[in-house]
Design a protein around this motif. Structure first.
Motif, mmCIF file in Angstrom:
data_model
loop_
_atom_site.group_PDB
_atom_site.id
_atom_site.type_symbol
_atom_site.label_atom_id
_atom_site.label_comp_id
_atom_site.label_asym_id
_atom_site.label_seq_id
_atom_site.Cartn_x
_atom_site.Cartn_y
_atom_site.Cartn_z
ATOM 1 N N VAL A 13 0.866 -1.178 0.000
ATOM 2 C CA VAL A 13 0.000 0.000 0.000
ATOM 3 C C VAL A 13 0.901 1.226 0.000
ATOM 4 O O VAL A 13 1.802 1.336 0.848
ATOM 5 C CB VAL A 13 -0.921 0.013 1.244
ATOM 6 N N ILE A 14 0.662 2.126 -0.943
ATOM 7 C CA ILE A 14 1.496 3.339 -1.031
ATOM 8 C C ILE A 14 0.684 4.523 -0.516
ATOM 9 O O ILE A 14 -0.358 4.860 -1.080
ATOM 10 C CB ILE A 14 1.945 3.585 -2.482
ATOM 11 N N GLY A 15 1.156 5.127 0.576
ATOM 12 C CA GLY A 15 0.453 6.264 1.180
ATOM 13 C C GLY A 15 -0.177 5.857 2.498
ATOM 14 O O GLY A 15 -0.906 4.873 2.567
ATOM 15 N N ALA A 16 0.135 6.615 3.560
ATOM 16 C CA ALA A 16 -0.392 6.297 4.892
ATOM 17 C C ALA A 16 -1.305 7.403 5.406
ATOM 18 O O ALA A 16 -1.169 7.890 6.509
ATOM 19 C CB ALA A 16 0.745 6.024 5.875
ATOM 20 N N GLY A 17 -2.241 7.827 4.553
ATOM 21 C CA GLY A 17 -3.346 8.677 4.994
ATOM 22 C C GLY A 17 -4.512 7.766 5.360
ATOM 23 O O GLY A 17 -4.355 6.543 5.526
ATOM 24 N N PHE A 18 -5.693 8.360 5.495
ATOM 25 C CA PHE A 18 -6.867 7.550 5.834
ATOM 26 C C PHE A 18 -7.103 6.442 4.802
ATOM 27 O O PHE A 18 -7.458 5.312 5.157
ATOM 28 C CB PHE A 18 -8.122 8.438 5.914
ATOM 29 N N ALA A 19 -6.914 6.768 3.497
ATOM 30 C CA ALA A 19 -7.213 5.780 2.465
ATOM 31 C C ALA A 19 -6.242 4.591 2.547
ATOM 32 O O ALA A 19 -6.670 3.427 2.568
ATOM 33 C CB ALA A 19 -7.141 6.426 1.087
ATOM 34 N N GLY A 20 -4.941 4.904 2.606
ATOM 35 C CA GLY A 20 -3.949 3.828 2.608
ATOM 36 C C GLY A 20 -4.046 2.973 3.869
ATOM 37 O O GLY A 20 -3.995 1.739 3.804
ATOM 38 N N LEU A 21 -4.202 3.623 5.020
ATOM 39 C CA LEU A 21 -4.224 2.846 6.269
ATOM 40 C C LEU A 21 -5.497 2.011 6.374
ATOM 41 O O LEU A 21 -5.463 0.870 6.832
ATOM 42 C CB LEU A 21 -4.051 3.781 7.472
ATOM 43 N N VAL A 37 3.980 1.839 2.440
ATOM 44 C CA VAL A 37 5.141 2.673 2.143
ATOM 45 C C VAL A 37 4.687 4.132 2.083
ATOM 46 O O VAL A 37 3.826 4.486 1.273
ATOM 47 C CB VAL A 37 5.755 2.258 0.779
ATOM 48 N N GLU A 38 5.222 4.963 2.962
ATOM 49 C CA GLU A 38 4.791 6.366 3.057
ATOM 50 C C GLU A 38 5.977 7.292 2.808
ATOM 51 O O GLU A 38 7.041 7.117 3.400
ATOM 52 C CB GLU A 38 4.176 6.622 4.449
ATOM 53 N N ALA A 39 5.758 8.301 1.964
ATOM 54 C CA ALA A 39 6.853 9.210 1.604
ATOM 55 C C ALA A 39 7.349 10.032 2.796
ATOM 56 O O ALA A 39 8.550 10.223 2.977
ATOM 57 C CB ALA A 39 6.390 10.154 0.484
ATOM 58 N N ARG A 40 6.411 10.509 3.617
ATOM 59 C CA ARG A 40 6.825 11.401 4.709
ATOM 60 C C ARG A 40 7.201 10.608 5.952
ATOM 61 O O ARG A 40 6.790 9.461 6.116
ATOM 62 C CB ARG A 40 5.663 12.320 5.081
ATOM 63 N N ARG A 41 7.918 11.293 6.850
ATOM 64 C CA ARG A 41 8.289 10.627 8.112
ATOM 65 C C ARG A 41 7.065 10.485 9.013
ATOM 66 O O ARG A 41 6.950 9.541 9.783
ATOM 67 C CB ARG A 41 9.350 11.440 8.857
ATOM 68 N N GLN A 42 6.164 11.458 8.918
ATOM 69 C CA GLN A 42 4.975 11.468 9.771
ATOM 70 C C GLN A 42 3.825 10.799 9.009
ATOM 71 O O GLN A 42 3.615 11.087 7.833
ATOM 72 C CB GLN A 42 4.632 12.934 10.093
ATOM 73 N N LEU A 43 3.080 9.927 9.668
ATOM 74 C CA LEU A 43 1.936 9.290 9.007
ATOM 75 C C LEU A 43 0.730 10.241 9.034
ATOM 76 O O LEU A 43 0.683 11.168 9.831
ATOM 77 C CB LEU A 43 1.556 7.998 9.727
ATOM 78 N N GLY A 44 -0.255 9.986 8.192
ATOM 79 C CA GLY A 44 -1.525 10.716 8.280
ATOM 80 C C GLY A 44 -1.873 11.559 7.070
ATOM 81 O O GLY A 44 -3.010 11.991 6.937
ATOM 82 N N LEU A 237 -1.404 -2.718 12.634
ATOM 83 C CA LEU A 237 -0.808 -3.447 11.498
ATOM 84 C C LEU A 237 0.460 -4.181 11.927
ATOM 85 O O LEU A 237 0.649 -5.365 11.611
ATOM 86 C CB LEU A 237 -0.483 -2.468 10.361
ATOM 87 N N GLU A 238 1.318 -3.463 12.676
ATOM 88 C CA GLU A 238 2.611 -4.073 13.031
ATOM 89 C C GLU A 238 2.421 -5.236 14.008
ATOM 90 O O GLU A 238 3.159 -6.213 13.952
ATOM 91 C CB GLU A 238 3.556 -3.010 13.590
ATOM 92 N N SER A 239 1.395 -5.145 14.855
ATOM 93 C CA SER A 239 1.187 -6.246 15.805
ATOM 94 C C SER A 239 0.644 -7.484 15.099
ATOM 95 O O SER A 239 0.565 -8.557 15.693
ATOM 96 C CB SER A 239 0.226 -5.819 16.918
ATOM 97 N N ARG A 240 0.274 -7.342 13.831
ATOM 98 C CA ARG A 240 -0.236 -8.489 13.065
ATOM 99 C C ARG A 240 0.728 -8.904 11.962
ATOM 100 O O ARG A 240 0.329 -9.532 10.983
ATOM 101 C CB ARG A 240 -1.613 -8.155 12.501
ATOM 102 N N GLY A 241 1.980 -8.498 12.090
ATOM 103 C CA GLY A 241 3.007 -8.997 11.173
ATOM 104 C C GLY A 241 3.151 -8.188 9.896
ATOM 105 O O GLY A 241 3.924 -8.553 9.012
ATOM 106 N N SER A 242 2.393 -7.089 9.757
ATOM 107 C CA SER A 242 2.584 -6.231 8.592
ATOM 108 C C SER A 242 3.586 -5.140 8.946
ATOM 109 O O SER A 242 4.039 -5.049 10.086
ATOM 110 C CB SER A 242 1.249 -5.656 8.130
ATOM 111 N N ARG A 243 3.917 -4.321 7.963
ATOM 112 C CA ARG A 243 5.010 -3.377 8.184
ATOM 113 C C ARG A 243 4.623 -1.999 7.659
ATOM 114 O O ARG A 243 3.927 -1.901 6.634
ATOM 115 C CB ARG A 243 6.204 -3.924 7.398
ATOM 116 N N VAL A 244 5.065 -0.957 8.365
ATOM 117 C CA VAL A 244 4.826 0.414 7.899
ATOM 118 C C VAL A 244 6.190 1.076 7.762
ATOM 119 O O VAL A 244 6.940 1.188 8.738
ATOM 120 C CB VAL A 244 3.935 1.208 8.879
ATOM 121 N N LEU A 245 6.494 1.488 6.527
ATOM 122 C CA LEU A 245 7.799 2.087 6.238
ATOM 123 C C LEU A 245 7.589 3.559 5.950
ATOM 124 O O LEU A 245 7.015 3.920 4.914
ATOM 125 C CB LEU A 245 8.337 1.370 4.995
ATOM 126 N N ALA A 246 8.015 4.448 6.873
ATOM 127 C CA ALA A 246 7.820 5.892 6.668
ATOM 128 C C ALA A 246 9.096 6.515 6.122
ATOM 129 O O ALA A 246 10.186 5.937 6.232
ATOM 130 C CB ALA A 246 7.422 6.554 7.976
#
Ligand SMILES: Cc1cc2nc3c(=O)[nH]c(=O)nc-3n(C[C@H](O)[C@H](O)[C@H](O)COP(=O)(O)OP(=O)(O)OC[C@H]3O[C@@H](n4cnc5c(N)ncnc54)[C@H](O)[C@@H]3O)c2cc1C
Length: 454
Positions: A13-21, A37-44, A237-246
């Motif tokens: 998933v590319i983008g960690a706003g409401f849609a991506g998350l 995978v999120e471009a910015r350091r901060q999610l949202g 997500l991370e507690s279920r084995g997925s990953r968030v890369l900021a």
């Protein structure tokens, strides 16, 4: 570039706003292992917060309000365990101060919808009798909009007419428009009623009124925006084995009408499904390689106009506001939020919001701060003795996409490229650019990705 993923992912998933998350959470609920995978350091994305360098306080990039009819957003918050981070009014209640400085409250009684709204307007002393009764003129159009929402063929509003024309055509007086419909339209559509297309507004009204009396109630975030959903979603997500890369801007490489890989500075990822959950203006530079099959979508995204939101945050010494938030119809600053009352300890600022604010683009920050202070001091007596110790301006020039008649078509979740799905508030959900549109698009993209390419 060699893939760096240590284990196979089912979806990227590319983008960690409401849609991506929300897409990522739904994919995991369906059994997938996901990397976000999120471009910015901060999610949202466009609904986030930053730390004010001077006060150290978390400040939203702009006050966000949800509505009780945001059913998929509230379900998403339930899933990630964050529902207690918002407060839902029992029924719509809003304080207003009009252009003449007169304070009043619209308070909808606990009646079945739409009687609650009619009851609230009939009892609202900001309006004269003629204005109150005019609300009945809109009832047939609202009924039509609610039937349309259930799949009815007749249209409540024509795509070529503006919100303003639609309201006038349906007998809404100037005072009722200024006090009720215009503030609602500007908040929900982030566009002036004189330029936004009417079907988006009739759809918003239908969504609000079809969801019972609480459907039109205001839902207020009780914590800064990133804490309201983005960080809880990451933890879920991370507690279920997925990953968030900021901090990892991504590119989708397309080859022979298929996704070859998603490349980032940290390396490349591959997965059977890729959900691109970026804003419309970020799509053209997201895709590379043989992008010809996406030309229609990319050209439409590039041709879509934006609408701006400007927020002035004020740190003051002095009295709190009489209400946690107050509407100022007919002014440049349409809403004032007392973050001290809303967020409690840890917040000491007021947020003054100007939506549909393209006209402020050419004003300096100092001029915007000055105008905002003048307007709120004129409207709110409790502001007059307050000392302002700090002010900042947050400009979101591409807060939402334009809803003017004649804008390019919005795409659907499925694309002509195998394995590539789209999410984001700008995807064709029928809703304006809102959190709920983003979440519905995220869920739709996740379901499409689970089904795979036909
Ligand atoms: C100031 C303001 C006030 C608002 N008020 C309200 C409100 O009161 N109520 C409401 O419902 N809505 C409101 N909205 C609209 C709402 O914020 C948006 O509709 C919603 O946040 C959009 O979410 P999204 O996930 O679709 O897009 P975004 O939040 O834009 O998320 C897209 C993400 O993709 C990332 N991205 C982009 N390119 C790449 C790349 N190449 N690689 C990796 N990542 C990338 C971006 O960094 C971003 O994090 C407001 C918006 C603003 C700006």
């Amino acid at each position: 570039m060699k893939p760096v993923q240590p284990e196979p992912y089912d979806a990227i998933v590319i983008g960690a706003g409401f849609a991506g998350l929300s897409a990522a959470v739904r994919l995991v609920e369906r059994g997938a292992r996901v990397v976000v995978v999120e471009a910015r350091r901060q999610l949202g994305g466009r609904a986030t917060a930053f730390r004010d360098p001077q006060t150290g306080e978390w400040v939203d990039n702009g006050q966000h309000l949800l509505l009780g009819c945001y059913r998929e957003t509230l379900a998403f918050l339930d899933t990630i365990g964050a529902r207690d981070r918002v407060a839902v009014q029992p029924s719509l209640a809003v304080s207003f101060v009009d252009r003449g400085g007169r304070a009043s409250s619209l308070a909808c009684p606990m009646l079945p919808s739409p009687l609650h709204l009619l009851g609230g307007v009939l009892a609202w002393d900001a309006l004269g009798v003629k204005d109150r009764l005019a609300v009945f003129n809109l009832v047939p159009a609202i009924r039509l909009a609610m039937a349309e929402l259930r799949g009815g063929e007749r249209r409540a509003a024509s795509p070529g007419e503006t919100v303003e024309n639609w309201l006038i055509r349906n007998g809404q007086t100037a005072r009722l428009r200024e006090m009720l419909w215009d503030p609602l339209a500007i908040a929900a559509l982030n566009q002036s009623p004189a330029t936004a297309a009417a079907p988006y507004f009739s759809r918003v009204l239908a969504e609000m009124l079809a969801a019972g009396a609480q459907g039109s109630a205001i839902v207020l975030p009780l914590v800064p925006l990133h804490e309201m959903y983005a960080e809880p979603a990451r933890a879920w997500l991370e507690s279920r084995g997925s990953r968030v890369l900021a901090g990892a801007p991504a590119r989708v490489v397309v080859e022979a009408a298929k996704v070859r890989q998603v490349s980032t500075a940290a390396g490349a990822f591959t997965a059977p499904a890729v959900v691109a959950a970026v804003a419309w203006h970020a799509l053209p530079s997201l895709v590379e390689g043989d992008t010809a099959p996406l030309a229609g979508i990319v050209d439409a995204a590039a041709g879509t106009s934006a609408s701006s939101i400007v927020t002035v945050n004020l740190w003051t010494k002095g009295r709190a506001l009489a209400s946690p938030f107050v509407g100022l119809p007919g002014r440049t600053v349409q809403w004032v939020f007392d973050k001290r009352a809303i967020l409690g300890r840890g917040a000491s600022h007021l947020s003054l919001v100007s939506s549909a604010a393209d006209h402020l683009d050419s004003c300096s920050n100092d001029a915007v701060i000055q105008l905002a202070i003048e307007e709120v001091s004129d409207a709110l007596p409790e502001m007059r003795g307050n000392t302002i110790v700090r002010a900042n301006v947050v400009r979101e020039r591409r807060a939402t996409f334009s809803l003017a008649p004649g804008q390019p078509p919005r795409p659907h979740a499925r694309t002509p490229v195998a394995g590539l799905f789209l999410a984001g508030d700008w995807i064709e959900t029928g809703l304006p650019g809102t959190i709920e549109s983003a979440v519905r698009s995220g869920h739709a993209a996740a379901e499409a990705a689970v089904q795979g390419h036909p």
